[in-house]
Design a protein around this motif. Structure first.
Motif, short mmCIF file in Angstrom:
data_model
loop_
_atom_site.label_atom_id
_atom_site.label_comp_id
_atom_site.label_asym_id
_atom_site.label_seq_id
_atom_site.Cartn_x
_atom_site.Cartn_y
_atom_site.Cartn_z
N ALA A 159 -38.90 27.87 -57.59
CA ALA A 159 -37.96 28.37 -58.59
C ALA A 159 -38.49 29.63 -59.25
O ALA A 159 -39.71 29.83 -59.35
N SER A 160 -37.60 30.51 -59.68
CA SER A 160 -38.03 31.71 -60.39
C SER A 160 -38.52 31.36 -61.80
O SER A 160 -39.38 32.03 -62.37
N VAL A 161 -37.93 30.30 -62.35
CA VAL A 161 -38.32 29.77 -63.66
C VAL A 161 -38.47 28.26 -63.50
O VAL A 161 -37.58 27.61 -62.96
N PRO A 162 -39.56 27.68 -63.97
CA PRO A 162 -39.74 26.24 -63.76
C PRO A 162 -38.82 25.41 -64.64
O PRO A 162 -38.37 25.85 -65.70
N LEU A 163 -38.54 24.20 -64.19
CA LEU A 163 -37.90 23.19 -65.03
C LEU A 163 -38.99 22.53 -65.84
O LEU A 163 -39.99 22.05 -65.28
N VAL A 164 -38.82 22.49 -67.14
CA VAL A 164 -39.80 21.83 -68.01
C VAL A 164 -39.14 20.63 -68.67
O VAL A 164 -38.05 20.74 -69.25
N LYS A 165 -39.79 19.49 -68.55
CA LYS A 165 -39.34 18.26 -69.19
C LYS A 165 -40.40 17.83 -70.19
O LYS A 165 -41.60 17.98 -69.93
N ALA A 166 -39.98 17.28 -71.32
CA ALA A 166 -40.93 16.82 -72.33
C ALA A 166 -40.47 15.51 -72.93
O ALA A 166 -39.27 15.28 -73.10
N VAL A 167 -41.43 14.67 -73.24
CA VAL A 167 -41.17 13.41 -73.92
C VAL A 167 -42.05 13.34 -75.16
O VAL A 167 -43.26 13.60 -75.08
N SER A 168 -41.46 13.00 -76.29
CA SER A 168 -42.24 12.68 -77.48
C SER A 168 -42.01 11.21 -77.79
O SER A 168 -40.89 10.70 -77.65
N GLY A 169 -43.07 10.53 -78.17
CA GLY A 169 -42.95 9.10 -78.45
C GLY A 169 -43.77 8.70 -79.66
O GLY A 169 -44.71 9.40 -80.05
N VAL A 170 -43.41 7.57 -80.22
CA VAL A 170 -44.16 7.02 -81.33
C VAL A 170 -44.28 5.51 -81.13
O VAL A 170 -43.34 4.85 -80.68
N VAL A 171 -45.46 5.00 -81.41
CA VAL A 171 -45.74 3.56 -81.31
C VAL A 171 -45.75 2.99 -82.72
O VAL A 171 -46.57 3.41 -83.56
N ILE A 172 -44.82 2.09 -83.00
CA ILE A 172 -44.69 1.54 -84.34
C ILE A 172 -44.79 0.01 -84.32
O ILE A 172 -44.52 -0.63 -83.30
N LYS A 173 -45.15 -0.54 -85.44
CA LYS A 173 -45.18 -2.00 -85.62
C LYS A 173 -43.75 -2.52 -85.59
O LYS A 173 -42.84 -1.93 -86.19
N GLY B 94 -37.46 14.46 -82.13
CA GLY B 94 -36.75 15.64 -81.63
C GLY B 94 -37.54 16.92 -81.85
O GLY B 94 -37.68 17.74 -80.94
N LEU B 95 -38.07 17.10 -83.04
CA LEU B 95 -38.85 18.30 -83.34
C LEU B 95 -40.10 18.37 -82.49
O LEU B 95 -40.48 19.45 -82.00
N ARG B 96 -40.74 17.23 -82.29
CA ARG B 96 -41.94 17.21 -81.46
C ARG B 96 -41.61 17.54 -80.00
O ARG B 96 -42.35 18.25 -79.33
N ALA B 97 -40.49 17.00 -79.51
CA ALA B 97 -40.09 17.27 -78.12
C ALA B 97 -39.79 18.76 -77.94
O ALA B 97 -40.19 19.37 -76.93
N VAL B 98 -39.07 19.34 -78.88
CA VAL B 98 -38.77 20.78 -78.81
C VAL B 98 -40.06 21.59 -78.81
O VAL B 98 -40.21 22.55 -78.04
N ALA B 99 -41.01 21.22 -79.64
CA ALA B 99 -42.28 21.94 -79.70
C ALA B 99 -43.01 21.88 -78.36
O ALA B 99 -43.63 22.87 -77.93
N LEU B 100 -42.90 20.75 -77.67
CA LEU B 100 -43.56 20.60 -76.38
C LEU B 100 -42.97 21.53 -75.31
O LEU B 100 -43.63 21.86 -74.33
N LEU B 101 -41.73 21.96 -75.52
CA LEU B 101 -41.12 22.91 -74.57
C LEU B 101 -41.61 24.34 -74.79
O LEU B 101 -41.27 25.23 -74.01
N GLY B 102 -42.35 24.57 -75.83
CA GLY B 102 -42.95 25.89 -76.04
C GLY B 102 -41.96 27.00 -76.30
O GLY B 102 -42.14 28.12 -75.83
N GLY B 103 -40.89 26.72 -77.04
CA GLY B 103 -39.92 27.75 -77.38
C GLY B 103 -38.78 27.89 -76.39
O GLY B 103 -37.88 28.72 -76.60
N ARG B 104 -38.79 27.13 -75.32
CA ARG B 104 -37.70 27.19 -74.35
C ARG B 104 -36.47 26.46 -74.89
O ARG B 104 -36.57 25.54 -75.69
N GLU B 105 -35.31 26.85 -74.38
CA GLU B 105 -34.04 26.24 -74.79
C GLU B 105 -33.93 24.79 -74.30
O GLU B 105 -34.30 24.48 -73.16
#
Length: 199
Positions: free
Chosen positions: A31-45, A71-82
């Protein structure tokens, strides 16, 4: 107050987790531009582990905080990508039940997740289950503004070696920057979906 601090007001957090995948090809042209996937998770009681409760609103009512923070953490993991695609889900430890995860990712969570990732008109695909620590979860992904964009039907797999413990919940949000790198089976395109939305 930060999104994480809001979560800590309502849930007992053991850890936050994150995953990023950058995909350049699937045995085809690069690909000319990679597909980036991100997951953010939290472990709670899980406050309902080990006993039956009819009313699960203790998990649902404050879940907007989870949706926002993840959501904010997942967006941050994309590094500014849409963000083009999203999904949600989680795993209940074996002293809990699947419904406990569902209680955390209802509309309350979903609306906050949409806001955190920059909006979305489509419903958010989800996957939930009960399992032992280290189990994998395939989080579904779909285009955030129109569910019928076939190129964006996808998934991202997450696994946390020590979670969820029997009395815990793993709650996740997933995002992606586009469709599958070699999508070529037709269907509504992103461009067509956006043009239809403007019409």
């Amino acid at each position: 107050m930060s999104a994480e601090q809001s979560v800590l007001e309502h849930y007992r957090v053991r850890r936050w987790v994150g995953l990023v995948e950058e995909i350049w090809h699937e045995n085809g042209p690069e690909a000319s531009v990679p597909l980036v996937k991100a997951v953010s998770g939290v472990v709670i009681k899980n406050p309902f582990a080990g006993h039956w409760a009819q009313d699960l609103s203790g998990l649902t009512a404050p879940s907007a905080a989870l949706g926002t923070a993840l959501g904010l953490r997942a967006v941050a993991l994309l590094g500014g990508r849409e963000v083009q695609s999203y999904g949600k889900g989680g795993i209940a430890g074996l002293a809990g039940e699947q419904e406990h995860v569902v209680a955390c990712v209802t509309t309350v969570f979903g609306n906050a997740l949409r806001d955190a990732v920059g909006g979305g008109a489509a419903w958010i695909s989800s996957a939930t289950k009960s399992a032992a620590a280290g189990a994998s979860l395939d989080l579904p992904l779909a285009y955030k503004d129109e569910l019928y964009v076939r190129s964006h039907y996808d998934a991202v797999t997450v696994s946390v070696p020590d979670a969820p413990r029997p009395d815990e919940l793993l709650i996740c949000a997933a995002v992606a920057t586009g469709g599958r790198v070699h999508h070529r089976v037709g269907g509504l395109s992103v461009a067509e979906a956006r043009a239809s939305a403007r019409a």
